[in-house]
Design an enzyme around this catalytic site. Structure first.
Site, PDB file in Angstrom:
ATOM      1  N   ASP A  33     -48.320 100.766-149.734  1.00 15.79           N
ATOM      2  CA  ASP A  33     -47.302 100.956-150.754  1.00 15.79           C
ATOM      3  C   ASP A  33     -46.065 101.515-150.038  1.00 15.79           C
ATOM      4  OD1 ASP A  33     -46.025 101.363-153.270  1.00 15.79           O
ATOM      5  OD2 ASP A  33     -46.771 103.425-153.319  1.00 15.79           O
ATOM      6  N   ASP A  49     -42.907 103.502-151.870  1.00 12.23           N
ATOM      7  CA  ASP A  49     -42.437 104.766-152.429  1.00 12.23           C
ATOM      8  C   ASP A  49     -43.550 105.806-152.415  1.00 12.23           C
ATOM      9  OD1 ASP A  49     -39.859 103.804-153.037  1.00 12.23           O
ATOM     10  OD2 ASP A  49     -40.545 102.979-154.937  1.00 12.23           O
ATOM     11  N   ASP A  87     -43.598  98.041-155.531  1.00 14.56           N
ATOM     12  CA  ASP A  87     -42.814  97.766-156.735  1.00 14.56           C
ATOM     13  C   ASP A  87     -41.388  98.282-156.579  1.00 14.56           C
ATOM     14  OD1 ASP A  87     -42.261  96.840-159.273  1.00 14.56           O
ATOM     15  OD2 ASP A  87     -43.111  98.583-160.304  1.00 14.56           O
ATOM     16  N   ASP A 145     -50.045 105.577-154.021  1.00 16.39           N
ATOM     17  CA  ASP A 145     -49.995 106.855-154.739  1.00 16.39           C
ATOM     18  C   ASP A 145     -49.916 106.686-156.253  1.00 16.39           C
ATOM     19  OD1 ASP A 145     -46.902 107.528-155.772  1.00 16.39           O
ATOM     20  OD2 ASP A 145     -47.052 106.004-154.220  1.00 16.39           O
TER      21      ASP A 145
END
Length: 308
Positions: free
Chosen positions: A17, A19, A103, A198
């Site tokens: 991921d 962020d 995302d 996360d």
């Protein structure tokens, strides 16, 4: 860029991921706050999905004269731990294929990775498309177009936003690395996946992995709470991490385990005529001296007490 031809020969695919995993902030909020538009962004979020709101926010900032270079400058200042950079470089040197599944958006991810000299280590980035139009305005689009009739990703999990189901992307990644086994391995021995994340959106891809794979949820963050709430739903081996020292140590420990397992499987395939090879754990320590040789990896058990 292709995966490294290092000692692992692509036996492990590490999917990050972005962020709060590669960088220690949310990139959208970081840019909006830095450009003094926090209140306006909060207003947009009251009537638009997040992905649409950040696109609209970029339009408003452009209309008031803020440039794409100003946005990029904000991103270059986003916090990225040297331990993350070291983990990326070492995992790649050990032969892992590295990917990003985020995302965020292509402009934000690219600006950060390029600034820190990390872009070349990743073979693929799956994120929301972004481009600068002819007027110099940054456009941010959904990964899965949910505006057109019969469009969208079709996932019913409430943890997936309408613009992106990471689980659908993870299914494609697993299919890709399963074709012919990958990395010269038999199809029955497809490459292992390690997934780090996360947020709530990282739960769905965690459900797509098997007992052969690893999930690294950030402790105390939404995906960790979701996994802890129903540990049996995730088939992969769950190894938590809390900070970026943890991320480096846990990830490289997993890579060493995987390389050891691959060597043992290769030895079995050689009909008992295996040639001696350096221990993968020793290779890992040689490439990353900051990894403590005796450090235990945090393993999330089947039953976990989650504090209120």
């Amino acid at each position: 860029m292709a995966a490294s031809d290092g000692v692992g020969n692509g036996a492990v695919v590490v999917v990050f991921d972005f962020d709060k995993t590669i960088i220690d902030c949310d990139s959208d909020n970081w840019v909006v706050d830095a450009l003094g538009a926090t209140g306006r962004f909060d207003e947009l979020l009251r009537r638009l999905p997040w992905n649409s709101a950040i696109d609209a926010m970029m339009g408003e900032l452009h209309a008031e004269g803020r440039t794409v270079e100003e946005v990029a400058a904000c991103l270059r200042a986003a916090p990225l731990s040297p331990r993350v950079a070291a983990a990326v470089e070492t995992a790649h040197a050990l032969g892992c294929e590295l990917r990003v599944l985020s995302d965020a958006n292509a402009f934000f991810v690219g600006a950060v990775l390029e600034h820190h000299g990390l872009a070349g280590y990743f073979s693929a980035v799956d994120t929301n498309p972004a481009f600068v139009d002819g007027d110099g305005r940054l456009r941010i689009l959904p990964y899965h177009d949910f505006h057109a009739p019969a469009a969208g990703h079709g996932c019913t999990l409430p943890t997936c936003p309408p613009n992106m189901c990471k689980g659908k992307v993870m299914e494609r990644i697993v299919d890709e690395i399963s074709c012919g086994g990958g990395g010269g391995k038999p199809a029955a021995r497809r490459r292992r996946v390690v997934y780090l994340g996360d947020g709530r959106g990282d739960y769905c891809p965690s459900l797509k992995l098997t007992e052969r794979d690893y999930v690294m949820p950030r402790k105390g963050y939404p995906v960790w709470d979701l996994i802890a709430g129903d540990r049996d739903a995730v088939r992969g081996d769950v190894r938590e991490w809390a900070d970026f020292d943890d991320l480096e140590a846990v990830l490289l420990g997993i890579v060493a385990e995987c390389l050891t397992s691959e060597q043992e499987e290769d030895d079995d395939d050689d009909d008992g005529e295996a040639a001696p090879a350096p221990a993968p754990a020793d290779q890992c320590r040689a490439l990353q001296p900051t990894l403590a040789s005796g450090q235990d990896q945090a393993i999330l058990p089947k039953a976990v007490h989650v504090p209120n």
